[in-house]
Design a protein around this motif. Structure first.
Motif, PDB file in Angstrom:
ATOM      1  N   ARG A   1       5.556   4.445  -7.501  1.00  0.00           N
ATOM      2  CA  ARG A   1       5.170   4.963  -8.822  1.00  0.00           C
ATOM      3  C   ARG A   1       3.780   4.452  -9.159  1.00  0.00           C
ATOM      4  O   ARG A   1       3.515   3.253  -9.105  1.00  0.00           O
ATOM      5  N   ILE A   2       2.891   5.370  -9.527  1.00  0.00           N
ATOM      6  CA  ILE A   2       1.528   5.014  -9.901  1.00  0.00           C
ATOM      7  C   ILE A   2       1.366   5.268 -11.395  1.00  0.00           C
ATOM      8  O   ILE A   2       1.607   6.381 -11.877  1.00  0.00           O
ATOM      9  N   SER A   3       0.965   4.240 -12.132  1.00  0.00           N
ATOM     10  CA  SER A   3       0.847   4.376 -13.584  1.00  0.00           C
ATOM     11  C   SER A   3      -0.374   3.626 -14.082  1.00  0.00           C
ATOM     12  O   SER A   3      -0.906   2.740 -13.404  1.00  0.00           O
TER      13      SER A   3
ATOM     14  N   ARG B   1      12.858  -2.363  -4.253  1.00  0.00           N
ATOM     15  CA  ARG B   1      12.616  -1.575  -5.466  1.00  0.00           C
ATOM     16  C   ARG B   1      12.176  -2.497  -6.598  1.00  0.00           C
ATOM     17  O   ARG B   1      12.744  -3.560  -6.806  1.00  0.00           O
ATOM     18  N   GLY B   2      11.137  -2.108  -7.317  1.00  0.00           N
ATOM     19  CA  GLY B   2      10.614  -2.904  -8.422  1.00  0.00           C
ATOM     20  C   GLY B   2       9.454  -3.798  -8.053  1.00  0.00           C
ATOM     21  O   GLY B   2       8.825  -4.386  -8.940  1.00  0.00           O
ATOM     22  N   THR B   3       9.135  -3.894  -6.760  1.00  0.00           N
ATOM     23  CA  THR B   3       8.011  -4.735  -6.333  1.00  0.00           C
ATOM     24  C   THR B   3       6.687  -4.131  -6.786  1.00  0.00           C
ATOM     25  O   THR B   3       6.440  -2.935  -6.603  1.00  0.00           O
ATOM     26  N   VAL B   4       5.839  -4.954  -7.388  1.00  0.00           N
ATOM     27  CA  VAL B   4       4.496  -4.515  -7.783  1.00  0.00           C
ATOM     28  C   VAL B   4       3.563  -4.694  -6.579  1.00  0.00           C
ATOM     29  O   VAL B   4       3.373  -5.807  -6.095  1.00  0.00           O
ATOM     30  N   LEU B   5       2.993  -3.592  -6.123  1.00  0.00           N
ATOM     31  CA  LEU B   5       2.121  -3.625  -4.945  1.00  0.00           C
ATOM     32  C   LEU B   5       0.652  -3.742  -5.328  1.00  0.00           C
ATOM     33  O   LEU B   5      -0.109  -4.437  -4.658  1.00  0.00           O
ATOM     34  N   PHE B   6       0.243  -3.041  -6.343  1.00  0.00           N
ATOM     35  CA  PHE B   6      -1.117  -3.133  -6.878  1.00  0.00           C
ATOM     36  C   PHE B   6      -1.014  -3.324  -8.386  1.00  0.00           C
ATOM     37  O   PHE B   6      -0.102  -2.789  -9.022  1.00  0.00           O
ATOM     38  N   ARG B   7      -1.977  -4.035  -8.955  1.00  0.00           N
ATOM     39  CA  ARG B   7      -2.066  -4.159 -10.414  1.00  0.00           C
ATOM     40  C   ARG B   7      -3.396  -3.586 -10.898  1.00  0.00           C
ATOM     41  O   ARG B   7      -4.439  -3.826 -10.291  1.00  0.00           O
TER      42      ARG B   7
ATOM     43  N   VAL C   1       2.646   7.601 -16.393  1.00  0.00           N
ATOM     44  CA  VAL C   1       2.847   7.863 -14.967  1.00  0.00           C
ATOM     45  C   VAL C   1       1.810   8.883 -14.508  1.00  0.00           C
ATOM     46  O   VAL C   1       1.715   9.976 -15.059  1.00  0.00           O
ATOM     47  N   LEU C   2       1.032   8.516 -13.508  1.00  0.00           N
ATOM     48  CA  LEU C   2       0.026   9.420 -12.963  1.00  0.00           C
ATOM     49  C   LEU C   2       0.572  10.240 -11.803  1.00  0.00           C
ATOM     50  O   LEU C   2       0.246  11.416 -11.657  1.00  0.00           O
ATOM     51  N   ALA C   3       1.368   9.607 -10.950  1.00  0.00           N
ATOM     52  CA  ALA C   3       1.840  10.285  -9.750  1.00  0.00           C
ATOM     53  C   ALA C   3       2.929   9.465  -9.082  1.00  0.00           C
ATOM     54  O   ALA C   3       3.132   8.288  -9.397  1.00  0.00           O
TER      55      ALA C   3
ATOM     56  N   SER D   1      -7.569   1.186 -10.407  1.00  0.00           N
ATOM     57  CA  SER D   1      -7.523   2.012 -11.607  1.00  0.00           C
ATOM     58  C   SER D   1      -6.102   2.193 -12.123  1.00  0.00           C
ATOM     59  O   SER D   1      -5.901   2.753 -13.199  1.00  0.00           O
ATOM     60  N   ALA D   2      -5.101   1.717 -11.366  1.00  0.00           N
ATOM     61  CA  ALA D   2      -3.703   1.918 -11.753  1.00  0.00           C
ATOM     62  C   ALA D   2      -2.830   0.826 -11.138  1.00  0.00           C
ATOM     63  O   ALA D   2      -3.250   0.094 -10.248  1.00  0.00           O
ATOM     64  N   THR D   3      -1.615   0.748 -11.645  1.00  0.00           N
ATOM     65  CA  THR D   3      -0.602  -0.164 -11.109  1.00  0.00           C
ATOM     66  C   THR D   3       0.359   0.630 -10.237  1.00  0.00           C
ATOM     67  O   THR D   3       0.741   1.751 -10.583  1.00  0.00           O
ATOM     68  N   VAL D   4       0.752   0.057  -9.104  1.00  0.00           N
ATOM     69  CA  VAL D   4       1.650   0.731  -8.160  1.00  0.00           C
ATOM     70  C   VAL D   4       2.903  -0.120  -7.980  1.00  0.00           C
ATOM     71  O   VAL D   4       2.812  -1.309  -7.636  1.00  0.00           O
ATOM     72  N   VAL D   5       4.060   0.500  -8.216  1.00  0.00           N
ATOM     73  CA  VAL D   5       5.346  -0.185  -8.125  1.00  0.00           C
ATOM     74  C   VAL D   5       6.278   0.618  -7.221  1.00  0.00           C
ATOM     75  O   VAL D   5       6.280   1.857  -7.266  1.00  0.00           O
ATOM     76  N   ALA D   6       7.072  -0.065  -6.415  1.00  0.00           N
ATOM     77  CA  ALA D   6       8.052   0.613  -5.563  1.00  0.00           C
ATOM     78  C   ALA D   6       9.221   1.111  -6.417  1.00  0.00           C
ATOM     79  O   ALA D   6       9.885   0.322  -7.075  1.00  0.00           O
ATOM     80  N   LEU D   7       9.438   2.424  -6.398  1.00  0.00           N
ATOM     81  CA  LEU D   7      10.568   3.005  -7.124  1.00  0.00           C
ATOM     82  C   LEU D   7      11.861   2.865  -6.333  1.00  0.00           C
ATOM     83  O   LEU D   7      12.952   2.886  -6.905  1.00  0.00           O
ATOM     84  N   THR D   8      11.742   2.784  -5.019  1.00  0.00           N
ATOM     85  CA  THR D   8      12.891   2.593  -4.129  1.00  0.00           C
ATOM     86  C   THR D   8      12.520   1.508  -3.115  1.00  0.00           C
ATOM     87  O   THR D   8      11.354   1.133  -2.993  1.00  0.00           O
TER      88      THR D   8
END
Length: 218
Positions: A48-50, A25-31, A60-62, A82-89
C-alpha cells in the motif's frame, strides 16, 4: 488499476543483483520524507502506497503487487520519499540499492525502456483518476477501482467470483477514489443491492465480473 509490471528479463536482472526480503503484513518498508536509498521489486504480495498531506489526511495513492516496482522515481531523481509504503499482505520483495539501480539503467537499455514505460503508464493512470473524479459517480469510480483490484490482485473462486486480497477500510477506499467514507458506504450498498459484490470485514468479493463490466459500460 493497471498492472505496471516489468518485463521478464528486467525482473530477472533486478532479482539477480538485489537482496530478497520477506516481510509480514503491516511492515513499513518506506517512510515519507526519508532518504530514497533503495528500490523494491515486488515478487509476491501486495503493498500500500500512501501520502500524508499537510492537514494530516492519509491518502492511498496506489497498490503495488507482483512484478511491480516501488520507489523507482525517488531513486532516479535522488529525492526523498514522496510516500509511505506498507505491506498489506505477507510479501516478498527484492531490495536494490538506488545507486546500483541507476547504474543498471545506464547499462541495460531494455531495463531503462521498461522503467520509462512504467513511469508514463503511472502518469496516465493519475490523469485518468483525476478526470473520473469530475465525470463519474462515486459508485462508478468504486466499481472501476474494485474491478481493477480484482483483475490485478484478486483470487478467482470456484463459483466464478473473485475475492480481493487487499484488506482496505472504507476510508482507504475513499481516499483511493477521491470520496468520503460515507459516500463509499452508500456506493458499496448500491453495488451489493445490484448483486455485483459481497462484503465482509475488510474483504470484498466481486460476484459477477462480467456484470461489473456492463455496469461500467465497458
Amino acid at each position: 488499476m493497471s498492472v505496471e509490471g516489468l518485463g521478464a528479463a528486467s525482473r530477472v536482472l533486478l532479482a539477480d543483483v538485489g537482496r530478497r526480503r520477506s516481510v509480514r503484513r503491516g511492515t513499513v518498508l518506506f517512510r515519507q520524507d526519508n532518504e530514497s536509498d533503495s528500490v523494491l521489486l515486488v515478487e509476491h504480495g501486495l503493498l500500500r502506497i500512501s501520502v500524508v498531506s499537510q492537514d494530516g489526511t492519509d491518502s492511498v495513492l496506489a497498490l503495488r503487487g507482483s512484478g511491480e516496482l516501488v520507489g523507482e522515481f525517488g531513486a532516479i531523481t535522488a529525492r526523498r520519499r514522496s510516500a509511505t509504503v506498507v505491506a498489506l499482505t505477507d510479501s516478498t520483495v527484492v531490495v536494490i540499492a538506488s545507486a546500483r539501480f541507476r547504474s543498471l539503467l545506464r547499462q541495460f537499455s531494455g531495463l531503462a525502456c521498461d522503467v520509462l514505460s512504467l513511469l508514463v503508464t503511472r502518469v496516465d493512470e493519475s490523469d485518468r483518476r483525476r478526470l473520473e473524479v469530475g465525470t463519474c459517480t462515486v459508485s462508478q469510480r468504486l466499481a472501476r477501482f474494485l474491478g481493477e483490484l480484482a483483475a490485478t490482485h484478486g483470487t478467482e473462486r470456484a463459483d466464478g467470483g473473485v475475492e480481493i486480497a487487499a484488506q482496505l477500510t472504507q476510508e482507504e477506499l475513499g481516499s483511493a477514489i477521491g470520496a468520503t467514507r460515507e459516500s463509499v458506504s452508500r456506493a458499496l450498498a448500491e453495488l451489493r443491492d445490484d448483486g455485483l459484490l459481497s462484503t465482509a470485514r475488510r474483504r470484498i468479493t466481486i460476484l459477477a465480473p462480467t456484470r461489473l463490466d456492463s455496469y461500467l459500460g465497458t
